[in-house]
Design a protein around this motif. Sequence first.
Motif, PDB file in Angstrom:
ATOM      1  N   ARG A  75       1.003  -1.261  -0.073  1.00 14.65           N
ATOM      2  CA  ARG A  75       0.157   0.078  -0.071  1.00 14.65           C
ATOM      3  C   ARG A  75       0.808   1.295   0.006  1.00 14.65           C
ATOM      4  NH1 ARG A  75      -4.839  -2.056   0.454  1.00 14.65           N
ATOM      5  NH2 ARG A  75      -5.014  -3.827   1.852  1.00 14.65           N
ATOM      6  N   THR A  76       0.292   2.496  -0.417  1.00 20.57           N
ATOM      7  CA  THR A  76       1.082   3.492  -0.715  1.00 20.57           C
ATOM      8  C   THR A  76       0.488   4.859   0.424  1.00 20.57           C
ATOM      9  OG1 THR A  76       1.442   3.132  -2.891  1.00 20.57           O
ATOM     10  CG2 THR A  76       1.652   5.312  -2.120  1.00 20.57           C
ATOM     11  N   ALA A  77       1.458   5.241   1.107  1.00 21.15           N
ATOM     12  CA  ALA A  77       1.216   6.327   2.087  1.00 21.15           C
ATOM     13  C   ALA A  77       1.486   7.930   1.085  1.00 21.15           C
ATOM     14  CB  ALA A  77       2.095   6.431   3.112  1.00 21.15           C
ATOM     15  N   THR A  78       0.461   8.436   1.021  1.00 21.54           N
ATOM     16  CA  THR A  78       0.130   9.454   0.115  1.00 21.54           C
ATOM     17  C   THR A  78       0.084  10.817   1.043  1.00 21.54           C
ATOM     18  OG1 THR A  78      -0.873   8.263  -1.604  1.00 21.54           O
ATOM     19  CG2 THR A  78      -0.898  10.828  -1.623  1.00 21.54           C
ATOM     20  N   SER A  79       0.983  11.946   0.807  1.00 14.34           N
ATOM     21  CA  SER A  79       0.815  13.019   1.469  1.00 14.34           C
ATOM     22  C   SER A  79      -0.258  13.930   1.509  1.00 14.34           C
ATOM     23  CB  SER A  79       2.098  13.851   1.235  1.00 14.34           C
ATOM     24  OG  SER A  79       1.733  15.166   1.905  1.00 14.34           O
ATOM     25  N   SER A 191       9.217   0.458   0.626  1.00 14.31           N
ATOM     26  CA  SER A 191      10.188   1.363  -0.367  1.00 14.31           C
ATOM     27  C   SER A 191       9.877   3.026   0.000  1.00 14.31           C
ATOM     28  CB  SER A 191      10.023   1.053  -1.816  1.00 14.31           C
ATOM     29  OG  SER A 191       8.579   1.313  -2.187  1.00 14.31           O
ATOM     30  N   HIS A 192      10.955   3.600  -0.558  1.00 17.89           N
ATOM     31  CA  HIS A 192      10.486   5.266  -0.476  1.00 17.89           C
ATOM     32  C   HIS A 192      10.238   5.736  -1.747  1.00 17.89           C
ATOM     33  CE1 HIS A 192      13.528   5.441   3.218  1.00 17.89           C
ATOM     34  NE2 HIS A 192      12.420   5.194   3.471  1.00 17.89           N
ATOM     35  N   GLN A 193       9.148   6.606  -2.080  1.00 16.11           N
ATOM     36  CA  GLN A 193       8.866   7.124  -3.178  1.00 16.11           C
ATOM     37  C   GLN A 193       9.416   8.644  -3.600  1.00 16.11           C
ATOM     38  OE1 GLN A 193       7.162   5.003  -5.262  1.00 16.11           O
ATOM     39  NE2 GLN A 193       7.760   3.920  -3.719  1.00 16.11           N
ATOM     40  N   VAL A 194      10.084   9.203  -2.583  1.00 10.56           N
ATOM     41  CA  VAL A 194      10.558  10.527  -2.437  1.00 10.56           C
ATOM     42  C   VAL A 194      12.038  10.428  -1.570  1.00 10.56           C
ATOM     43  CG1 VAL A 194       8.502  11.700  -2.843  1.00 10.56           C
ATOM     44  CG2 VAL A 194       9.388  11.247  -0.338  1.00 10.56           C
ATOM     45  N   ASP A 195      12.676  11.196  -1.740  1.00 11.38           N
ATOM     46  CA  ASP A 195      14.054  11.415  -1.038  1.00 11.38           C
ATOM     47  C   ASP A 195      13.899  12.392  -0.133  1.00 11.38           C
ATOM     48  OD1 ASP A 195      15.516   9.306  -2.231  1.00 11.38           O
ATOM     49  OD2 ASP A 195      15.768  10.666  -4.193  1.00 11.38           O
ATOM     50  N   ALA A 205       2.954  10.504  -3.568  1.00  9.36           N
ATOM     51  CA  ALA A 205       3.065   9.333  -2.768  1.00  9.36           C
ATOM     52  C   ALA A 205       4.398   9.643  -2.148  1.00  9.36           C
ATOM     53  CB  ALA A 205       3.571   8.065  -3.770  1.00  9.36           C
ATOM     54  N   VAL A 206       4.502   9.062  -0.863  1.00  7.52           N
ATOM     55  CA  VAL A 206       5.624   9.419   0.017  1.00  7.52           C
ATOM     56  C   VAL A 206       6.414   7.960   0.279  1.00  7.52           C
ATOM     57  CG1 VAL A 206       6.629   9.944   2.073  1.00  7.52           C
ATOM     58  CG2 VAL A 206       4.684  11.328   1.150  1.00  7.52           C
ATOM     59  N   LEU A 207       5.841   7.058   0.524  1.00 10.48           N
ATOM     60  CA  LEU A 207       6.276   5.602   0.760  1.00 10.48           C
ATOM     61  C   LEU A 207       5.494   4.361   0.520  1.00 10.48           C
ATOM     62  CD1 LEU A 207       5.521   4.665   3.916  1.00 10.48           C
ATOM     63  CD2 LEU A 207       7.360   6.241   4.449  1.00 10.48           C
ATOM     64  N   THR A 208       5.769   3.482   0.396  1.00 12.58           N
ATOM     65  CA  THR A 208       4.909   2.284   0.285  1.00 12.58           C
ATOM     66  C   THR A 208       5.281   1.214   1.759  1.00 12.58           C
ATOM     67  OG1 THR A 208       6.409   0.670  -0.916  1.00 12.58           O
ATOM     68  CG2 THR A 208       5.077   2.252  -2.110  1.00 12.58           C
TER      69      THR A 208
END
Length: 363
Positions: A75-79, A191-195, A205-208
């Motif tokens: 799943r994805t954590a979205t800001s 995983s990270h979707q941003v740095d 998306a920020v991370l999964t």
Amino acid sequence: MTGSIRRSRWRAAVTGGIVLLVAAVGVVAAVGFGGGAGGDRARAGSAPPATATVTRQTLADSETADGELGYGTTRTATSKLSGTVTALAATGSTVRRGKALYLIDNEEVVLLYGGLPAYRALAPGVEGADVAQFERNLAALGYTGFTVDDEYTGSTADAVRDWQEDLGLAETGRVEPGRVVYADREVRVESHQVDVGDLTQPGQAVLTYTGTSRVVTVELDVDDQRLAKQDAKVTVRLPDGKEVAGTISTVETIVQAGAAGADGQSGDPETKIQVTVAVTDPKALTGFDQASAYVTFTVAERRDVLTVPVAALLALAEGGYGVQVAEGDASRVVAVITGLFADGRVEVTGTAITEGMTVVVPT
């Protein structure tokens, strides 16, 4: 994951058996069994072309599908906030209730437990299931002085201020939807979707993340939905050949993007049934990372029943089915009632059929 099914093909066995039944009517007439199925005898002109034994066994209608060992659905954590990403929970780490998944402008976005996503600001006067879900988390984190219900009161706001103070946030007594992420339980960051240092905005998306328990995931075609019954027992065959028991823990309908065509355009989306299987002995999965496994679903099972090959069934002139029982140089047809078909055999019952009998299998 291919999601391909290696079936026991019992449907094909049944169809083939019925074709043989039609042909077998002539066999019944040929050997002189035109009377009732109860016990007329006739001499066989030659040895039966093939025979089989009536056996007592457990008969199961089962199908096997390709699965994948892992941590379940990603799943994805979205800001829901704008700002700069200043920290991210490490990949592979476990984040529990009340702990930060990531920081925006050096302020924590924390994990709470629940199935309802944060979709609005919570403040005095707001009521609903999302209020009750948040208050349960606040109480579980040790904050007191309010009643856990579906009403956000001044007392709730006071407890929230204490919580915000502990997090180093502005003590507003309001909970903004971008400040929390809800998941069913503790999560593993995949995983990270941003740095760190990236700018983010609502919808990014920020991370999964996944669950923390090793599970087996299977994707089934919609036509195979009958296999996916929550809490049903299954058997999992691991890459080393070992078999372990498992239970279907979740069943979800997912939509996948269609495969791209020659023109580069995506095809029609596909609907799949995603099944998550928890194994009875999680230690059995130790040492396997992302790997394939095979899951056997048992749709129906009949224990301690008499069975014969499907091809042994005869269609009787008076209706129903029978089998030709060979007894030395003689044979007779006895009526049977059919039950479950599976793996080329069929469950049979009847007053004249017993374990160990020899039946003719027409060719």
